[in-house]
Design an enzyme around this catalytic site. Structure first.
Site, PDB file in Angstrom:
ATOM      1  N   LEU A  41       0.832  -1.198   0.000  1.00  0.00           N
ATOM      2  CA  LEU A  41       0.000   0.000   0.000  1.00  0.00           C
ATOM      3  C   LEU A  41       0.867   1.249   0.000  1.00  0.00           C
ATOM      4  O   LEU A  41       1.797   1.364   0.798  1.00  0.00           O
ATOM      5  CB  LEU A  41      -0.910  -0.002   1.240  1.00  0.00           C
ATOM      6  CG  LEU A  41      -1.733   1.264   1.478  1.00  0.00           C
ATOM      7  CD1 LEU A  41      -2.708   1.517   0.337  1.00  0.00           C
ATOM      8  CD2 LEU A  41      -2.483   1.153   2.805  1.00  0.00           C
ATOM      9  N   HIS A  42       0.587   2.153  -0.921  1.00  0.00           N
ATOM     10  CA  HIS A  42       1.273   3.436  -0.945  1.00  0.00           C
ATOM     11  C   HIS A  42       0.340   4.494  -1.504  1.00  0.00           C
ATOM     12  O   HIS A  42      -0.431   4.258  -2.414  1.00  0.00           O
ATOM     13  CB  HIS A  42       2.599   3.388  -1.709  1.00  0.00           C
ATOM     14  CG  HIS A  42       2.529   2.884  -3.116  1.00  0.00           C
ATOM     15  ND1 HIS A  42       2.346   1.559  -3.434  1.00  0.00           N
ATOM     16  CD2 HIS A  42       2.631   3.547  -4.295  1.00  0.00           C
ATOM     17  CE1 HIS A  42       2.349   1.410  -4.752  1.00  0.00           C
ATOM     18  NE2 HIS A  42       2.511   2.610  -5.294  1.00  0.00           N
ATOM     19  N   THR A  43       0.432   5.654  -0.876  1.00  0.00           N
ATOM     20  CA  THR A  43      -0.389   6.790  -1.263  1.00  0.00           C
ATOM     21  C   THR A  43       0.519   7.835  -1.898  1.00  0.00           C
ATOM     22  O   THR A  43       1.537   8.208  -1.317  1.00  0.00           O
ATOM     23  CB  THR A  43      -1.107   7.379  -0.028  1.00  0.00           C
ATOM     24  OG1 THR A  43      -1.858   6.336   0.603  1.00  0.00           O
ATOM     25  CG2 THR A  43      -2.034   8.506  -0.419  1.00  0.00           C
TER      26      THR A  43
END
Length: 148
Positions: free
Chosen positions: A96-98
């Site tokens: 997960l990466h924003t």
């Protein structure tokens, strides 16, 4: 996870231009930025997609993202940010990466075609990471009265 690049960054075995750190995760410069100052925010544990993020962690994680979305424009001279999360499709690292991408009116970004750029050198990237990190720290201290 042993073969995850982002887990390697969390562990310190893979170098990154660190912007900020909090109990919720780490923030560092994207090595192929849409615009200089493009930050990736990740949770510390190996979580693949947003639906996998435990509900108890959502508020703290997105507060971290929110503070960075306020820090990036101040540090980069941008007018605002574009914040995005890919789940599976177009997710180049399965962690997960924003994305927190600096934006300015007329910057040429249209739709979801993201031409990538490069930093001139490590010194430029280090300077931008430090400027964003300084602004993040200022915002965080102003909010909590303490450094994380």
């Amino acid at each position: 996870m042993a073969d995850c690049v982002f887990c390697g960054i969390v562990a310190g075995s893979i170098p990154a231009f660190l912007v900020a750190s909090s109990p919720a995760g780490l923030a560092f410069l994207d090595i192929r930025p849409v615009f200089k100052g493009h930050v990736l925010v990740i949770p510390r544990p190996h979580i693949v997609t947003l639906p996998d993020l435990p509900s108890d962690d959502i508020a703290e994680y997105f507060r971290f993202v929110q503070l960075l979305s306020a820090a990036v424009p101040v540090a980069t001279g941008a007018r605002g940010t574009f914040v995005a999360v890919n789940n599976v499709v177009s997710q180049s690292v399965p962690h997960l990466h924003t994305h927190v991408v600096p934006r300015t009116k007329g910057d040429g970004l249209k739709g979801f075609f993201w031409p990538r750029r490069k930093y001139a050198d490590d010194e430029e990237a280090t300077g931008i990471a430090a400027a964003i990190g300084k602004e993040y720290t200022r915002l965080s201290v102003a909010e909590t009265g303490r450094r994380e």
